[in-house]
Scaffold this motif. Sequence first.
Motif, PDB file in Angstrom:
ATOM      1  N   ASN A  83      40.406  41.921  30.143  1.00 26.32           N
ATOM      2  CA  ASN A  83      41.398  41.603  31.179  1.00 26.32           C
ATOM      3  C   ASN A  83      41.454  40.111  31.480  1.00 26.32           C
ATOM      4  O   ASN A  83      42.464  39.624  32.002  1.00 26.32           O
ATOM      5  CB  ASN A  83      41.079  42.362  32.477  1.00 26.32           C
ATOM      6  N   TRP A  84      40.366  39.405  31.140  1.00 26.47           N
ATOM      7  CA  TRP A  84      40.302  37.995  31.489  1.00 26.47           C
ATOM      8  C   TRP A  84      39.719  37.186  30.336  1.00 26.47           C
ATOM      9  O   TRP A  84      38.868  37.673  29.594  1.00 26.47           O
ATOM     10  CB  TRP A  84      39.421  37.776  32.735  1.00 26.47           C
ATOM     11  N   ASP A  99      44.910  35.841  32.173  1.00 24.20           N
ATOM     12  CA  ASP A  99      44.865  37.300  32.240  1.00 24.20           C
ATOM     13  C   ASP A  99      45.059  37.888  30.844  1.00 24.20           C
ATOM     14  O   ASP A  99      45.163  37.158  29.847  1.00 24.20           O
ATOM     15  CB  ASP A  99      45.901  37.829  33.241  1.00 24.20           C
ATOM     16  N   ARG A 100      45.140  39.204  30.754  1.00 18.85           N
ATOM     17  CA  ARG A 100      45.193  39.881  29.459  1.00 18.85           C
ATOM     18  C   ARG A 100      46.485  39.599  28.705  1.00 18.85           C
ATOM     19  O   ARG A 100      46.582  39.840  27.496  1.00 18.85           O
ATOM     20  CB  ARG A 100      44.994  41.377  29.632  1.00 18.85           C
ATOM     21  N   SER A 133      33.870  41.492  36.652  1.00 13.91           N
ATOM     22  CA  SER A 133      34.813  40.374  36.745  1.00 13.91           C
ATOM     23  C   SER A 133      34.106  39.110  37.203  1.00 13.91           C
ATOM     24  O   SER A 133      34.755  38.134  37.586  1.00 13.91           O
ATOM     25  CB  SER A 133      35.944  40.725  37.727  1.00 13.91           C
TER      26      SER A 133
END
Length: 538
Positions: A83-84, A99-100, A133
């Motif tokens: 995702n990151w 971001d993705r 995250s």
Amino acid sequence: MKKVVAGLALLFTLNFTHPVSASVSFPIISQINDRVYYNYIVRGNTFYYADDDGTKLYDLNTGTLLRTDDTENYLLDVSTDENWSVQKDLYGQVLSIHDRFGDKVVDLYRLSYNDVEYEFEYYLDAKFLPNTSTLVIASEDNLIFYDVVKEKVTFVRGIDTDGTLKVSSQYITIGNDSSIRVMDHKGQSVTEILPTERMISYDLTSSNELIYNTYSGRIYRYKTNLEESSLVPFKTSEVIDMDESGTFVGTRDGSLYDMETSKRIFTNLPQARIAFNQDTSKILVIDGAVRVYNTKNLSKRIISMKINPKLFSFIERNEVTPSVITTSKDKTSSTITSNVTWRTDNSQVVYFSKEKLIAKSPGKATIKATFEDFTATMSVTVKKDPRPSNTQWLKSQKKVLDQKGSFLNAPFKIYDAYSKVKGTNGKLYYNSELYVNGIFKDSWLYGTYRKKKTIDEIILPLSLEKRTDVTEKEVTSVFGKPKKVYKYEDGLTAKVIRGTKTLDQNKVKRINLYTIKKNHTLQVTYDDKGHARYMHLF
């Protein structure tokens, strides 16, 4: 009388070479045709790579370029769920979070925690803690824990950040050539690894196994608690990379090792840097272009080897093709005869020549086999031949030849009906020219040249009698001085074929003729070592 082979002078050289093939062959899945040497990350089925054109994403299964982010940054890490991603600018003073979809979320020039500002230096590094995250940032002798979802610093820990930052499911490590500092995910010190030698590289798996190698080539391995190391039996002075399971180690020169056996796995991989995806279903070889291989055949890797137990005992003067038996990870066994290096500690008992193990004389010896990275030894015993000596055996042959016009124990003799011979087709060649075309019955090759009515010639290859060391002196002592001698300075190629297989092949240097029963001739063929190879009655 059938004419004797004469005047043939084709030089014959026998080569026992075999193509070297990899024990484990990995099929190639795809190739990424980009100039890749470093600054790459593998996540899931995606290969992330950053260069002057930006960050590129490739599909590992097809090699297809999925996306390019135009920012000229240095790629630092990609989160477990992809995702990151985090990058730093070429000056190492700005962190960029994407971001993705590749869209930039934020640029970080500095971060604040408890009213203290932390700026970034050139030697800036950052890694995502697995399955979180949380981004761990190493800069200016501080570890900064930053949550990219909450967009805030959660903790700061002062520590020497000189070295390479790595993370696992339990630890955070910073290592240089003299130490590896180990912390937990809260930034608390766990231990510090202080090698007695300078380190070349180290790696930490997500399952918390750690290895490092030194300039002497030694490799040290720590299990998940990182409390005590063990010395790995193999060595390498190349940069190393361990797969996430802790089972395999790859090096920058393309070598692959099995940590379970501490042996090298011989493969078809080229000599370039090896990398693994998370589940080791793929191996990437990186040297300019990136080649992606399927590792399904890793189950075929050898985990043990032994010398074939059939080599345990011999009768003197016998010879066999030696072999080893290997066992693979999938529990299958294979008998290997090629590309094995053999040694003996007593060549007076057994020795190796032209891919044969030859029993020379009674006694005991230890033989050693080396195949790929495996070695094995075995004690062998050579027993005295219970059969008559060569001279006694030749006397028995002469007696039967004189009395019956045939060899000892042979079922047929000269002038018997050729139609009675039932067996396998056989041929004798000299320098690739057919000399005898007949039928093998047991150990004897029967031929005819009288319109296939009678047996006119019988050939006995001495290899079938296990008498490959009969000398000319022994033959002369029984049969007397030869009536005629043919010498071939350059040697003749002699080959006997039974059915579709080559039964015997030699270089002939001499042929002697003897008279048997007044009207029969015995032709004895000698090889380049002076040993009788064929007895030919016609």
